[in-house]
Design an enzyme around this catalytic site. Structure first.
Site, short mmCIF file in Angstrom:
data_model
loop_
_atom_site.label_atom_id
_atom_site.label_comp_id
_atom_site.label_asym_id
_atom_site.label_seq_id
_atom_site.Cartn_x
_atom_site.Cartn_y
_atom_site.Cartn_z
N ALA A 28 -47.73 8.56 14.26
CA ALA A 28 -46.64 8.71 15.20
C ALA A 28 -46.16 7.42 16.01
CB ALA A 28 -46.81 9.72 16.32
N SER A 48 -47.04 16.60 22.77
CA SER A 48 -48.18 16.63 22.47
C SER A 48 -49.15 17.90 22.81
CB SER A 48 -49.37 15.34 22.93
OG SER A 48 -50.67 15.19 22.56
N ARG A 49 -50.39 18.02 22.52
CA ARG A 49 -50.95 19.08 23.17
C ARG A 49 -51.52 18.85 24.44
NH1 ARG A 49 -55.99 19.31 18.83
NH2 ARG A 49 -55.53 17.17 19.05
N HIS A 91 -49.18 21.28 9.70
CA HIS A 91 -47.63 21.17 9.16
C HIS A 91 -47.16 22.34 9.03
CE1 HIS A 91 -48.59 16.89 7.58
NE2 HIS A 91 -48.74 16.81 8.76
N LYS A 109 -46.80 13.38 5.07
CA LYS A 109 -47.36 13.88 3.85
C LYS A 109 -48.92 13.98 4.24
CE LYS A 109 -47.47 8.99 3.91
NZ LYS A 109 -47.72 8.96 5.19
N ARG A 177 -62.20 13.22 11.50
CA ARG A 177 -60.96 14.21 10.94
C ARG A 177 -61.00 14.15 9.48
NH1 ARG A 177 -56.62 12.69 8.76
NH2 ARG A 177 -55.70 10.67 9.14
N ASP A 190 -54.90 12.69 2.20
CA ASP A 190 -54.56 11.68 2.99
C ASP A 190 -54.33 10.53 2.14
OD1 ASP A 190 -54.97 10.77 6.19
OD2 ASP A 190 -55.96 12.65 5.50
#
Length: 345
Positions: A28, A48-49, A91, A109, A177, A190
């Site tokens: 981002a 954002s969270r 997503h 993506k 992650r 990824d």
């Protein structure tokens, strides 16, 4: 809820496109930095969270509004298009809620975790007449577009083989992650999405899929080899890795020649065309290839023209890539926790 004007349907050829950014991670940051170099783009909001994270991101890039949840971003009437930069597992929900709020969407993506989710998103966008595009920036790169054009025009004859790889040396810790099945971890979504997308840009959806992988203790793929086949006789040998620094190159060989793309094939600075009986021809980028500006410019062009999908990154192509990624995971035995035994969902 706000709809962000008519940019998703009717279009406005002279309008500055107003962006909302969902998530504040590295991708981002890079996308927003490039977006702000475009005169016809404005970033008006970020979510954002965490409100703290959103405010820090907003302060860094001079964004006027920061939200501690995505609902605020989706309700913002000044946002024309939302860039979804969350991890893969989020997503489907995030992009779906943005579309339901009337926003155009550019979604990172791989488009979703699997083809079923991707089909749901595409169906929602089409039902609502809203723009949706997978953020496959490689497809918008001028030199990649030139490669596809040369292949379509028969410069190397009938395509016989495609080779491409994308691997990182790591090592990635068990709590990273990329090794977390719950967020769609592993090399495939990824990194593998790039060589698969490159091959399918040139050859379309394969007729056969074979794959082999090294899996992590968590159950995600660490090192994956793929052999895709087409009824024409063409094949693609592709790989992705979280445990090996691979060349990151691509090559397309046809009956009349070959195209070689050096390291960084998904944002090439140059490539070489070898045609039988001719001297090699080198094509060099006239613009910064390692930029998201080409992708953002295509989104804004579509919105101003009232187009609901991009001809450079067509939705059917994104769906086809997701089906291939699903097939690869079937072959290597990778399933994410969100996917039931009866189906992917």
């Amino acid at each position: 809820m706000g709809t962000g004007g008519d940019m998703g349907t009717g279009g406005d050829m002279g309008k500055t496109v107003r962006w909302g950014i969902l998530a504040t991670g590295g991708i981002a940051e890079r996308f927003t930095a490039d977006l702000l170099t475009l005169d016809d783009a404005e970033v008006v909001a970020v979510a954002s969270r965490s409100e703290t994270s959103a405010k820090a991101f907003a302060d860094r890039f001079g964004i006027p509004r920061a939200y501690g949840d995505r609902a605020g971003l989706f309700a913002d009437a000044d946002v024309d298009v939302v860039y979804v930069a969350t991890p893969h597992h989020a997503h489907r929900e995030a992009a779906g809620l943005a579309l339901e709020a009337g926003k155009a969407v550019l979604c990172e993506k791989a488009l979703t975790l699997n083809a079923r989710e991707a089909g749901e998103l595409v169906g929602l966008a089409r039902d609502r007449g809203l723009f949706l595009m997978e953020a496959m920036w490689m497809y918008c790169n001028p030199l990649v577009r030139r490669i596809a054009e040369l292949v379509r025009d028969g410069a190397i004859g009938e395509v016989r083989t495609v080779q491409a790889d994308f691997g990182l040396a790591g090592p990635f810790a068990a709590d990273h992650r990329l090794r977390d099945p719950a967020v769609g971890g592993g090399a495939l979504l990824d990194l593998g999405v790039y060589p698969v997308s490159f091959a399918q840009l040139l050859l379309g959806e394969p007729d056969t899929v074979h794959a082999h992988a090294l899996l992590s203790p968590e159950g995600v793929d660490l090192n994956t080899g793929m052999l895709l086949g087409w009824d024409s006789g063409a094949s693609a040998l592709l790989s992705c890795s979280l445990v090996a620094d691979t060349p990151l190159t691509a090559s397309v060989t046809g009956s009349l020649g070959r195209i070689d793309v050096p390291r960084g094939f998904f944002y090439p600075e140059r490539f070489t065309l070898h045609r039988n009986g001719h001297e090699p021809e080198e094509f060099v980028s006239a613009n910064d290839p390692h930029s998201f500006r080409h992708e953002a410019t295509e989104v804004m062009r579509c919105l101003r023209a009232g187009e609901t999908e991009s001809p450079l990154v067509p939705l059917e192509g994104s769906l086809a890539v997701m089906r291939t990624l699903d097939a690869v995971r079937d072959r290597i035995g990778v399933r994410y926790p969100q996917e039931t035994a009866a189906g992917r969902g």
